[in-house]
Design a protein around this motif. Structure first.
Motif, short mmCIF file in Angstrom:
data_model
loop_
_atom_site.label_atom_id
_atom_site.label_comp_id
_atom_site.label_asym_id
_atom_site.label_seq_id
_atom_site.Cartn_x
_atom_site.Cartn_y
_atom_site.Cartn_z
N GLY A 243 52.90 38.61 47.16
CA GLY A 243 53.07 39.89 47.85
C GLY A 243 53.35 40.96 46.82
N PRO A 244 53.09 42.22 47.17
CA PRO A 244 53.29 43.31 46.20
C PRO A 244 54.76 43.48 45.80
N ASP A 245 55.70 43.02 46.66
CA ASP A 245 57.11 43.16 46.30
C ASP A 245 57.73 41.82 45.87
N ALA A 246 56.84 40.87 45.49
CA ALA A 246 57.31 39.56 45.01
C ALA A 246 56.96 39.39 43.54
N GLU A 258 47.30 37.83 40.72
CA GLU A 258 47.08 39.26 41.00
C GLU A 258 47.73 39.69 42.31
N ALA A 259 48.15 38.71 43.13
CA ALA A 259 48.76 39.05 44.42
C ALA A 259 50.26 39.30 44.31
N THR A 290 61.81 39.95 45.91
CA THR A 290 62.01 38.50 45.76
C THR A 290 61.43 38.05 44.42
N ILE A 291 62.20 37.21 43.71
CA ILE A 291 61.70 36.65 42.44
C ILE A 291 61.64 35.14 42.62
N HIS A 292 60.43 34.59 42.57
CA HIS A 292 60.25 33.14 42.66
C HIS A 292 60.34 32.57 41.25
N CYS A 293 61.26 31.62 41.05
CA CYS A 293 61.48 31.05 39.71
C CYS A 293 61.21 29.55 39.77
#
Ligand code: AMP
Ligand code: MG
Length: 315
Positions: A243-246, A258-259, A290-293
């Motif tokens: 997502g653009p805010d992820a 790119e997403a 949101t930051i996926h780690c």
């Protein structure tokens, strides 16, 4: 207050000798230093950071000759680790000399001591001429600063001087080892790995359960290293929701890079550790939510990296 940026260790040290606080680079993260024997100056560190008074500071030395100035004793286990890892990213906890202000240690009878190996830090500490009490140079609770720009973002107008250096080499904090007993106990995983410590002192163990680390190291109790964005730990890149805010950070690339608003694919666990706090700050600056780690195996530097990721995810 105006915050001066300088490249001169001597100019920065002059502030410290006048009783002021100064941010300076080390091989781990940037520190915020004051003369460890000047209680007023040490108080200023806590005020500038918004740091709880029971969270102890690490005392930084230019050379080992000054160890006896702050430590009441150097037990044999400490001597072994000091010989092997100083100068470097290791902090040893020793019995505190009574004339070191208790505020430095958050009231504990011990003192954390480290001798950085970074050349700019060494030049600065030598020019200070006194032991320098210094926590990380961030506002309390924020990710530790790995660049002078991150220090400025948190502390501009609150401190008089930043000694400007490169982006820090390690990107995570020092390993904190309690050496007051016979067996070294790791209170905070860090840049010096458990494996490296055990190669020197095989009995070295991790403080477990968490309650032990909390009792011995009050700082461990506080929220740490957290960006404003929500941190989510995942086992595989495919679990990250684009997502653009992820954002995504990890060792393997996510399915649709790119997403995402921001992506950092790291070449190694070392690179991941080096990049993490700066990435958190870039995500916040970009307003991501949101930051996926990606999780890493808790071995080598991965132990410290997972510790920071878990704390950030609790935030
Ligand atoms: P910082 O430099 O901001 O990472 O903070 C220093 C950290 O070192 C503290 O939060 C503690 O976890 C640890 N520390 C420093 N001095 C002591 C001590 N005397 N006893 C136990 N832990 C310490
Ligand atoms: Mg800190």
């Amino acid at each position: 207050m105006k915050t001066l940026l300088t490249h001169s260790p001597e100019e920065a040290a002059a502030f410290l000798r006048r009783g002021e606080v100064v941010a300076f680079p080390t091989e781990t993260v940037y520190g915020l230093g004051a003369d460890a024997f000047d209680e007023e100056a040490v108080r200023t560190i806590f005020a500038a950071k918004g740091r709880p008074a029971d969270n102890p500071l690490i005392v930084h030395l230019a050379d080992l000759g000054r160890l006896a100035r702050v430590a009441a004793r150097v037990p044999p286990a400490a001597r072994l680790l000091i010989d092997a890892f100083f100068p470097g990213p290791l902090t040893v906890i020793l019995p505190r000399r009574a004339d070191v202000p208790a505020l430095v240690s958050g009231g504990l009878p011990t003192v954390g001591v480290r001798m950085p190996r970074h050349p700019v830090a060494q030049a600065f500490l030598a020019a200070c001429g006194v032991p320098v009490a210094a926590p990380s140079a961030n506002r309390s609770g924020r990710p530790s600063p790995t660049t002078w720009e991150a220090v400025r973002a948190d502390l501009e107008g609150r401190i008089p001087c930043i000694l400007v250096g490169e982006r820090t080499e390690a990107g995570l904090e020092s390993t904190v080892v309690d050496c007051t007993g016979e067996t070294p106990v790791v209170l905070r995983a860090g840049v010096v790995t458990l494996e490296a410590l055990r190669a020197v002192h095989p009995a070295t163990r991790l403080a477990e359960p968490a309650a032990e680390a909390l009792a011995r190291s009050p700082g461990a109790r506080y929220r740490h290293y957290a960006p404003r964005a929500r941190v989510r730990l995942i086992d595989a890149p495919g679990e990250a929701e684009p997502g653009p805010d992820a954002a995504y950070i990890g060792l393997a690339p996510p399915p649709a890079p790119e997403a995402f608003g921001l992506v950092r694919v790291c070449a190694s666990v070392e690179d991941y550790a080096h990049a993490l706090f700066d990435f958190f700050r870039r995500c916040d600056a970009a307003g991501l939510r949101t930051i996926h780690c990606e999780r890493v195996p808790p071995a080598g530097l991965g132990l410290a990296l997972m510790d920071r990721l878990r704390r950030a995810a609790q935030g």
